[in-house]
Enzyme design. Structure first.
Site, PDB file in Angstrom:
ATOM      1  N   THR A   1      55.714  31.491  24.451  1.00 44.57           N
ATOM      2  CA  THR A   1      56.302  32.467  23.535  1.00 44.57           C
ATOM      3  C   THR A   1      55.949  34.081  23.905  1.00 44.57           C
ATOM      4  OG1 THR A   1      56.022  30.832  21.755  1.00 44.57           O
ATOM      5  CG2 THR A   1      56.268  33.068  21.022  1.00 44.57           C
TER       6      THR A   1
ATOM      7  N   GLU B   1      44.673  44.503  25.574  1.00 43.63           N
ATOM      8  CA  GLU B   1      45.027  45.068  24.209  1.00 43.63           C
ATOM      9  C   GLU B   1      45.569  44.071  23.311  1.00 43.63           C
ATOM     10  OE1 GLU B   1      45.191  48.744  22.848  1.00 43.63           O
ATOM     11  OE2 GLU B   1      45.153  47.289  21.209  1.00 43.63           O
TER      12      GLU B   1
ATOM     13  N   VAL C   1      43.659  41.216  20.653  1.00 40.17           N
ATOM     14  CA  VAL C   1      42.954  41.145  19.380  1.00 40.17           C
ATOM     15  C   VAL C   1      44.300  42.083  18.437  1.00 40.17           C
ATOM     16  CG1 VAL C   1      41.072  42.077  17.687  1.00 40.17           C
ATOM     17  CG2 VAL C   1      40.616  41.480  20.012  1.00 40.17           C
TER      18      VAL C   1
ATOM     19  N   LYS D   1      37.946  37.339  18.116  1.00 46.06           N
ATOM     20  CA  LYS D   1      38.317  38.883  17.845  1.00 46.06           C
ATOM     21  C   LYS D   1      37.260  39.990  17.553  1.00 46.06           C
ATOM     22  CE  LYS D   1      42.883  37.162  16.810  1.00 46.06           C
ATOM     23  NZ  LYS D   1      44.033  36.971  15.646  1.00 46.06           N
TER      24      LYS D   1
ATOM     25  N   GLY E   1      52.682  37.179  16.987  1.00 47.95           N
ATOM     26  CA  GLY E   1      54.203  36.936  17.234  1.00 47.95           C
ATOM     27  C   GLY E   1      54.744  37.357  18.399  1.00 47.95           C
TER      28      GLY E   1
HETATM   29  N1  HSE Z   1      46.637  32.263  14.817  1.00 47.43           N
HETATM   30  C1  HSE Z   1      46.357  33.647  14.967  1.00 47.43           C
HETATM   31  C2  HSE Z   1      46.604  34.270  13.453  1.00 47.43           C
HETATM   32  C3  HSE Z   1      47.256  34.735  15.653  1.00 47.43           C
HETATM   33  O1  HSE Z   1      47.091  33.332  12.552  1.00 47.43           O
HETATM   34  O2  HSE Z   1      46.143  35.632  13.210  1.00 47.43           O
HETATM   35  C4  HSE Z   1      47.226  34.515  17.000  1.00 47.43           C
HETATM   36  O3  HSE Z   1      45.765  35.512  17.189  1.00 47.43           O
END
Ligand code: HSE
Length: 412
Positions: free
Chosen positions: A11, A124, A127, A200, A297
């Site tokens: 993706t 970058e 997170v 994160k 995304g």
């Molecule tokens: N699975 C994560 C979320 C996205 O739901 O924010 C990827 O870091």
């Protein structure tokens, strides 16, 4: 011309290739040089996709090609990503990654290798997806001493909590629907148990406090125990329940935690709904700064990756200094951290239970929901978690108390 390679055509990888092709002229202009994707590495074939012409299944093609100056790692997971990234850096290629597991686990070492070779390891996109966070922390807020970072760093859990609040549904129902719609992973544990947010906040804390914050040292609690009743209580007192990842300096020491937290509806993070992420940074000069946007995304993440590539092109033989050192941060133990507890109790006898709460916790104010006949809730005064836990243990032993239904931290 600067030749680059993309590891992983999933993706994010396909998003990166698309963004570089779509915005080619403006990206090249901003980088000051022409960027050419020379290789894309993937185990799979992509018949009919123009990427076929530059596709390789062999990492050695990339690592042995001296023309490749920048490697983009968007495979995810620790292996083989770690081995490939380390080898790329050791052979003098800068690396850009979106891989939070890799950065949280090996960031200290990879940054050190990049520093020693005057190249770059940039992350970058690891997170907050498309939200600029790493660069602002590393390059814009440098006049400040950061004393707190608190964020909603996981879109899946924020979506679930938002839907539970808006639709009055249970965690399981909302999770199931989110999975059906593709908003939540089929294996949602990393998200709902807080591990994703933990990695994160470890990355952000290492940057902000200039030392390695080991994600395994961070107290992490997910949202699986949050019920519709908790949400109803929160609504009654005009609060929201959010999964907050936080790290804070208290008297020169740092604590970090991921857990559900009750915050007032006036709190800036209470307005962050659905899949959106937001991070509140507090500095001793700038005050409060908040970052908001899509935390995941294809295109938001690709946007952050390509921005790092532009930065890497602009600093080809010059290391961008990160304060994240090899020194390890000794985090405060949670028992020493002051906080307030929201406590829901089931009672045998209302008046006696109320008196017990007042005696043990020194609070007279209880929260009662009209439709719940055998329980109430209260919010404690601020004390260390160690003391609060001792008080909870005392309360549990009282005859008038049938049980503790849930405990949620409260922050103002
Ligand atoms: N699975 C994560 C979320 C996205 O739901 O924010 C990827 O870091």
């Amino acid at each position: 011309m600067i030749h680059i390679a993309v590891l992983g055509y999933g993706t994010v990888g396909s998003g990166v290739v698309e963004v570089i092709n779509r915005n080619r002229d403006s990206i090249n202009k901003k980088a000051g040089k022409e960027i050419n994707i020379k290789y894309v590495l993937d185990l799979r074939d992509f018949p009919g996709d123009p990427v076929e012409k530059i596709l390789t299944h062999d990492i050695e093609d990339i690592l042995n090609d001296e023309e490749v100056r920048i490697v983009i790692e968007v495979m995810g997971g620790i292996e083989p990503a770690y081995t490939y990234v380390k080898r790329a850096l050791l052979s003098g290629k800068s690396v850009v990654t979106s891989n939070k597991e890799l950065v949280a686990k090996h960031g200290t070492e990879l940054l050190k290798i990049a520093r020693e070779r005057d190249i770059n390891f940039l992350f970058e996109a690891s997170v907050g997806g498309g939200i600029p966070l790493i660069r602002p922390l590393n390059q814009s807020l440098t006049a400040d001493e950061i004393y707190e970072i608190t964020g909603i760093l996981n879109g899946t859990t924020n979506y679930i909590l938002t839907k539970m609040t808006e639709e009055g549904k249970s965690f399981d129902e909302v999770l199931k629907r989110a999975q059906e719609k593709g908003y939540a992973e089929r294996d949602p544990r990393a998200d709902v148990e807080g591990h994703d947010a933990c990695r994160k906040i470890a990355i952000l804390s290492s940057l902000a406090f200039g030392m390695e914050v080991n994600y395994e040292d961070i107290y992490t609690e997910g949202i699986t125990k949050i019920t519709e009743k908790d949400i109803l209580y929160a609504e009654k007192i005009k609060h929201s329940i959010k999964l907050l990842a936080t790290s804070k300096k208290i008297d020169h020491r740092v604590f970090a935690r991921v857990s559900p937290v009750l915050i007032s509806n006036d709190h800036p993070l209470a307005m962050v709904k659905g899949v959106f992420n937001a991070v509140l940074v507090k500095g001793n000069v700038v005050g409060d700064v908040m970052f908001y946007g899509k935390g995941a995304g294809k295109f938001p993440t690709a946007s952050a990756v390509v921005a790092d590539v532009v930065d890497a092109v602009k600093h080809l033989n010059r290391n961008i200094v990160f304060s994240w050192s090899t020194e390890k941060m000794d985090l405060m133990e949670l028992k020493d951290v002051p906080v307030r507890y929201f406590v829901r109790i089931k009672y045998e006898d209302f008046e006696n239970a109320k008196n017990e709460v007042e005696q043990v916790f020194g609070t007279k104010e209880i929260i009662v929901l009209e439709n719940l006949k055998d329980e109430f809730a209260f919010i404690s005064n601020e004390e260390t978690e160690g003391i609060l836990q001792e008080k909870i243990d005392i309360l549990k032993k009282e005859k008038s108390i049938k049980g503790i239904e849930n405990i949620i931290r409260v922050e103002y």
